[in-house]
Design a protein around this motif. Structure first.
Motif, PDB file in Angstrom:
ATOM      1  N   GLN A  41       0.822  -1.206   0.000  1.00 20.42           N
ATOM      2  CA  GLN A  41       0.000   0.000   0.000  1.00 20.42           C
ATOM      3  C   GLN A  41       0.860   1.262   0.000  1.00 20.42           C
ATOM      4  OE1 GLN A  41      -3.559   0.108   2.511  1.00 20.42           O
ATOM      5  NE2 GLN A  41      -2.992  -1.917   3.309  1.00 20.42           N
ATOM      6  N   LEU A  42       1.909   1.254   0.816  1.00 18.48           N
ATOM      7  CA  LEU A  42       2.789   2.422   0.870  1.00 18.48           C
ATOM      8  C   LEU A  42       3.495   2.631  -0.462  1.00 18.48           C
ATOM      9  CD1 LEU A  42       4.380   1.944   4.419  1.00 18.48           C
ATOM     10  CD2 LEU A  42       2.416   3.363   3.783  1.00 18.48           C
ATOM     11  N   ARG A  43       3.958   1.541  -1.070  1.00 22.87           N
ATOM     12  CA  ARG A  43       4.643   1.655  -2.350  1.00 22.87           C
ATOM     13  C   ARG A  43       3.702   2.153  -3.441  1.00 22.87           C
ATOM     14  NH1 ARG A  43       9.880   2.536  -1.887  1.00 22.87           N
ATOM     15  NH2 ARG A  43      11.093   0.784  -1.064  1.00 22.87           N
ATOM     16  N   GLU A  44       2.501   1.607  -3.508  1.00 24.97           N
ATOM     17  CA  GLU A  44       1.553   2.031  -4.534  1.00 24.97           C
ATOM     18  C   GLU A  44       1.124   3.477  -4.330  1.00 24.97           C
ATOM     19  OE1 GLU A  44      -1.697  -0.669  -5.370  1.00 24.97           O
ATOM     20  OE2 GLU A  44      -0.460  -2.371  -4.724  1.00 24.97           O
ATOM     21  N   GLY A  45       1.109   3.910  -3.079  1.00 31.49           N
ATOM     22  CA  GLY A  45       0.756   5.292  -2.795  1.00 31.49           C
ATOM     23  C   GLY A  45       1.899   6.265  -2.958  1.00 31.49           C
ATOM     24  N   GLY A  46       3.102   5.748  -3.245  1.00 29.95           N
ATOM     25  CA  GLY A  46       4.262   6.603  -3.445  1.00 29.95           C
ATOM     26  C   GLY A  46       4.797   7.224  -2.169  1.00 29.95           C
ATOM     27  N   VAL A  47       4.469   6.624  -1.007  1.00 28.27           N
ATOM     28  CA  VAL A  47       4.915   7.187   0.267  1.00 28.27           C
ATOM     29  C   VAL A  47       6.415   6.963   0.450  1.00 28.27           C
ATOM     30  CG1 VAL A  47       4.665   7.075   2.782  1.00 28.27           C
ATOM     31  CG2 VAL A  47       2.641   6.841   1.303  1.00 28.27           C
ATOM     32  N   ASP A  48       7.135   8.027   0.704  1.00 26.03           N
ATOM     33  CA  ASP A  48       8.588   7.962   0.899  1.00 26.03           C
ATOM     34  C   ASP A  48       8.978   8.081   2.370  1.00 26.03           C
ATOM     35  OD1 ASP A  48       9.493   8.020  -1.983  1.00 26.03           O
ATOM     36  OD2 ASP A  48       8.382   9.903  -1.921  1.00 26.03           O
ATOM     37  N   VAL A  49       8.218   8.883   3.115  1.00 24.17           N
ATOM     38  CA  VAL A  49       8.491   9.098   4.532  1.00 24.17           C
ATOM     39  C   VAL A  49       7.210   8.780   5.294  1.00 24.17           C
ATOM     40  CG1 VAL A  49       9.210  10.737   6.311  1.00 24.17           C
ATOM     41  CG2 VAL A  49      10.128  10.930   3.979  1.00 24.17           C
ATOM     42  N   GLN A  50       7.288   7.826   6.229  1.00 22.69           N
ATOM     43  CA  GLN A  50       6.111   7.418   6.992  1.00 22.69           C
ATOM     44  C   GLN A  50       6.360   7.588   8.480  1.00 22.69           C
ATOM     45  OE1 GLN A  50       2.793   6.051   5.903  1.00 22.69           O
ATOM     46  NE2 GLN A  50       2.772   7.076   7.894  1.00 22.69           N
ATOM     47  N   VAL A  51       5.611   8.501   9.105  1.00 21.03           N
ATOM     48  CA  VAL A  51       5.653   8.636  10.557  1.00 21.03           C
ATOM     49  C   VAL A  51       4.739   7.578  11.151  1.00 21.03           C
ATOM     50  CG1 VAL A  51       5.222  10.148  12.525  1.00 21.03           C
ATOM     51  CG2 VAL A  51       6.152  11.100  10.398  1.00 21.03           C
ATOM     52  N   LEU A  52       5.273   6.812  12.119  1.00 22.40           N
ATOM     53  CA  LEU A  52       4.556   5.708  12.741  1.00 22.40           C
ATOM     54  C   LEU A  52       4.284   6.026  14.208  1.00 22.40           C
ATOM     55  CD1 LEU A  52       6.520   2.625  11.337  1.00 22.40           C
ATOM     56  CD2 LEU A  52       4.361   3.568  10.502  1.00 22.40           C
ATOM     57  N   PRO A  53       3.065   6.472  14.540  1.00 22.86           N
ATOM     58  CA  PRO A  53       2.768   6.756  15.942  1.00 22.86           C
ATOM     59  C   PRO A  53       2.470   5.484  16.731  1.00 22.86           C
ATOM     60  CG  PRO A  53       0.839   7.197  14.591  1.00 22.86           C
ATOM     61  CD  PRO A  53       1.954   6.824  13.644  1.00 22.86           C
ATOM     62  N   ALA A  54       2.921   5.463  17.963  1.00 22.59           N
ATOM     63  CA  ALA A  54       2.513   4.432  18.917  1.00 22.59           C
ATOM     64  C   ALA A  54       1.354   5.015  19.708  1.00 22.59           C
ATOM     65  CB  ALA A  54       3.666   4.064  19.842  1.00 22.59           C
ATOM     66  N   PHE A  55       0.151   4.491  19.453  1.00 24.25           N
ATOM     67  CA  PHE A  55      -1.043   4.969  20.150  1.00 24.25           C
ATOM     68  C   PHE A  55      -1.503   3.906  21.133  1.00 24.25           C
ATOM     69  CE2 PHE A  55      -5.722   4.910  20.449  1.00 24.25           C
ATOM     70  CZ  PHE A  55      -5.882   6.088  21.178  1.00 24.25           C
ATOM     71  N   ILE A  56      -1.701   4.313  22.379  1.00 24.25           N
ATOM     72  CA  ILE A  56      -2.111   3.398  23.437  1.00 24.25           C
ATOM     73  C   ILE A  56      -3.484   3.811  23.930  1.00 24.25           C
ATOM     74  CG2 ILE A  56      -1.418   2.308  25.600  1.00 24.25           C
ATOM     75  CD1 ILE A  56       0.657   2.152  23.295  1.00 24.25           C
ATOM     76  N   ASP A  57      -4.439   2.889  23.946  1.00 27.38           N
ATOM     77  CA  ASP A  57      -5.801   3.198  24.350  1.00 27.38           C
ATOM     78  C   ASP A  57      -5.863   3.577  25.827  1.00 27.38           C
ATOM     79  OD1 ASP A  57      -8.501   3.548  24.170  1.00 27.38           O
ATOM     80  OD2 ASP A  57      -8.894   1.617  23.197  1.00 27.38           O
ATOM     81  N   VAL A  58      -6.897   4.343  26.179  1.00 30.61           N
ATOM     82  CA  VAL A  58      -6.979   4.896  27.527  1.00 30.61           C
ATOM     83  C   VAL A  58      -7.280   3.848  28.598  1.00 30.61           C
ATOM     84  CG1 VAL A  58      -7.668   7.181  26.750  1.00 30.61           C
ATOM     85  CG2 VAL A  58      -9.423   5.443  27.132  1.00 30.61           C
ATOM     86  N   HIS A  59      -7.710   2.652  28.196  1.00 28.31           N
ATOM     87  CA  HIS A  59      -8.055   1.672  29.228  1.00 28.31           C
ATOM     88  C   HIS A  59      -6.822   1.082  29.902  1.00 28.31           C
ATOM     89  CE1 HIS A  59      -7.503  -1.135  25.767  1.00 28.31           C
ATOM     90  NE2 HIS A  59      -7.050  -1.943  26.693  1.00 28.31           N
ATOM     91  N   PHE A  60      -5.628   1.331  29.359  1.00 28.40           N
ATOM     92  CA  PHE A  60      -4.395   0.883  29.995  1.00 28.40           C
ATOM     93  C   PHE A  60      -4.040   1.813  31.154  1.00 28.40           C
ATOM     94  CE2 PHE A  60      -3.769  -1.130  25.853  1.00 28.40           C
ATOM     95  CZ  PHE A  60      -3.196  -2.341  26.196  1.00 28.40           C
ATOM     96  N   ARG A  61      -3.685   1.246  32.300  1.00 28.04           N
ATOM     97  CA  ARG A  61      -3.098   2.051  33.369  1.00 28.04           C
ATOM     98  C   ARG A  61      -1.659   2.395  32.975  1.00 28.04           C
ATOM     99  NH1 ARG A  61      -6.073   2.234  38.012  1.00 28.04           N
ATOM    100  NH2 ARG A  61      -7.857   0.810  38.126  1.00 28.04           N
ATOM    101  N   PRO A  62      -1.032   3.390  33.636  1.00 34.40           N
ATOM    102  CA  PRO A  62       0.294   3.832  33.175  1.00 34.40           C
ATOM    103  C   PRO A  62       1.312   2.724  32.977  1.00 34.40           C
ATOM    104  CG  PRO A  62      -0.566   5.373  34.773  1.00 34.40           C
ATOM    105  CD  PRO A  62      -1.539   4.229  34.731  1.00 34.40           C
ATOM    106  N   GLU A  63       1.389   1.770  33.922  1.00 33.11           N
ATOM    107  CA  GLU A  63       2.393   0.717  33.783  1.00 33.11           C
ATOM    108  C   GLU A  63       2.098  -0.157  32.563  1.00 33.11           C
ATOM    109  OE1 GLU A  63       0.930   1.582  36.573  1.00 33.11           O
ATOM    110  OE2 GLU A  63       2.659   2.472  37.600  1.00 33.11           O
ATOM    111  N   GLY A  64       0.809  -0.485  32.353  1.00 35.55           N
ATOM    112  CA  GLY A  64       0.445  -1.262  31.171  1.00 35.55           C
ATOM    113  C   GLY A  64       0.643  -0.468  29.895  1.00 35.55           C
ATOM    114  N   ALA A  65       0.363   0.846  29.959  1.00 33.27           N
ATOM    115  CA  ALA A  65       0.563   1.699  28.792  1.00 33.27           C
ATOM    116  C   ALA A  65       2.042   1.787  28.425  1.00 33.27           C
ATOM    117  CB  ALA A  65      -0.004   3.089  29.061  1.00 33.27           C
ATOM    118  N   LEU A  66       2.908   1.842  29.433  1.00 35.44           N
ATOM    119  CA  LEU A  66       4.344   1.873  29.158  1.00 35.44           C
ATOM    120  C   LEU A  66       4.784   0.577  28.500  1.00 35.44           C
ATOM    121  CD1 LEU A  66       7.082   3.219  29.325  1.00 35.44           C
ATOM    122  CD2 LEU A  66       7.314   2.336  31.659  1.00 35.44           C
ATOM    123  N   ARG A  67       4.305  -0.551  29.004  1.00 42.01           N
ATOM    124  CA  ARG A  67       4.657  -1.844  28.399  1.00 42.01           C
ATOM    125  C   ARG A  67       4.206  -1.877  26.928  1.00 42.01           C
ATOM    126  NH1 ARG A  67       5.350  -7.106  30.423  1.00 42.01           N
ATOM    127  NH2 ARG A  67       4.771  -6.397  32.506  1.00 42.01           N
TER     128      ARG A  67
END
Length: 378
Positions: A41-67
């Motif tokens: 998909q990235l190649r067909e879309g011609g994407v050269d630079v892709q920012v990849l966010p790590a998103f953690i849902d709010v149901h994780f407590r801080p220690e689980g969110a860090l893991r």
């Protein structure tokens, strides 16, 4: 013509949540799943630079969110190492340029909000050592660092820990992301920031009155500090009516931001979330987010493959080739070359730690590029 231009330009996507789907699978399949499902998909879309966010849902407590944060960061490195012939995790602008010269997609690791950090500012250098180079400090709701845009009624600025995170990010060379931050928080950041910021996936509020979008005043302020606003493709952030879920409406947002902030300060942050939601949402749960239809997409733009359609529409609207190249990725690359992974002491014109920039003072890369100046390295 549009296909040739799109292929030749540097195309930067500053927000794709694909790490959520890849990391949900067994670690031994991370590299192969990325290669089979996302790389084409990235190649067909011609994407050269892709920012990849790590998103953690709010149901994780801080220690689980860090893991989970650490797991997603590791996922980015594993999928890159397993596809070293195609992609590379990059830590600064020079590494991005090298990856592009080798025909590889440059990956930049980001954090969308910081639930795993909680208020432990001292962990930011650790995350930086692991490759994180872009980060925001809130999502929809309240965090120990700031309020997200869903809490705008509080009119809350950054907490003391949020201010400390901003200062530490500036010291390390991590680009601060104002997308999702509450309006008062955005104003606070722009008041005290000493380095340019980015909005990785935000559109124009004057065209769609939603708290996730940026006002004209905010657009001008981001640009005045040398930053870039990357337009969100999510249909519900572009129009409040289904008949407005069109590529023409997307172009309206892009061109409005270019008119208000300057064409040197607009980029693309598609936020292709439909496939992620289809993959991860249990059948008994809703796809909607606070009442928004997050499954609605612009025809042809439900994933990275559709990116060339943006180039086609901008050409149809009469945008000149030089400006299209800036919008597709040239502006983001200028910001990343100047700021990404560069400690404050190595960034010309950046005040020393703890020294605030005077209101209106110039910062590196501020303002329009001289006419005819090249935005690209290839």
């Amino acid at each position: 013509m549009y296909a040739d231009l799109h292929r030749d330009a540097i195309v930067a996507d500053t927000h794709n949540d694909l790490l959520m789907t890849v990391s949900a699978r067994p670690p031994e399949t991370w590299a192969s799943f990325f290669r089979e499902q996302w790389l084409p998909q990235l190649r067909e879309g011609g994407v050269d630079v892709q920012v990849l966010p790590a998103f953690i849902d709010v149901h994780f407590r801080p220690e689980g969110a860090l893991r989970q944060t650490l797991r997603m960061i590791e996922c980015a490195h594993v999928l890159a190492e397993g596809n070293g012939d195609e992609v590379r995790v990059c830590l600064d602008g020079s590494e991005i340029d090298q990856a592009l010269a080798e025909g590889k997609i440059a990956l930049v690791i980001a954090l969308e909000s910081m639930p795993g950090l909680d208020a432990s500012v001292e962990l930011l250098p650790t995350l930086h050592r692991l490759g994180v180079r872009v980060a925001s400090i809130a999502h929809w709701g309240r965090t120990p660092l700031a309020d997200g845009s869903g809490e705008d009624d509080t009119e809350s600025r950054l907490t003391s820990h949020g201010v400390a995170v901003l200062r530490e990010m500036e010291r390390l060379g991590m680009v601060f992301d104002v997308s999702h931050l509450g309006a008062s928080g955005v104003a606070h950041v722009l008041e005290i920031a000493t380095r340019p910021v980015i909005a990785t996936h935000s559109s124009a509020r004057v065209l769609r009155d939603h708290h996730r979008n940026l006002t004209d005043e905010q657009l001008r302020a981001v640009a005045a500090g040398g930053g870039v606003v990357c337009v969100n493709f999510l249909a519900a952030f572009l129009s409040d009516r289904p008949e407005g879920y069109t590529i023409e409406r997307l172009a309206d947002h892009i061109l409005h931001i270019a008119d208000v902030a300057g064409v040197d300060h607009v980029g693309l942050g598609p936020d292709f979330i439909r496939e992620v939601l289809l993959d991860l949402t249990p059948p008994c749960e809703s796809y909607s987010t606070t009442g928004l239809d997050t499954m609605a997409t612009i025809p042809g733009l439900d994933g990275p493959r559709g990116m060339p359609l943006v180039t086609r529409e901008l050409l149809r609207r009469g945008v000149v080739e030089q400006d299209i190249r800036k919008i597709l990725g040239g502006n983001v690359m200028r910001l990343f070359r100047a700021e990404l992974g560069r400690p404050a002491e190595h960034a010309p014109g950046v005040p020393a730690a703890g020294e605030a920039r005077a209101p209106g003072a110039a910062v590196p890369q501020r303002g329009p590029v001289a006419a005819g100046a090249s935005e690209h390295s290839r």
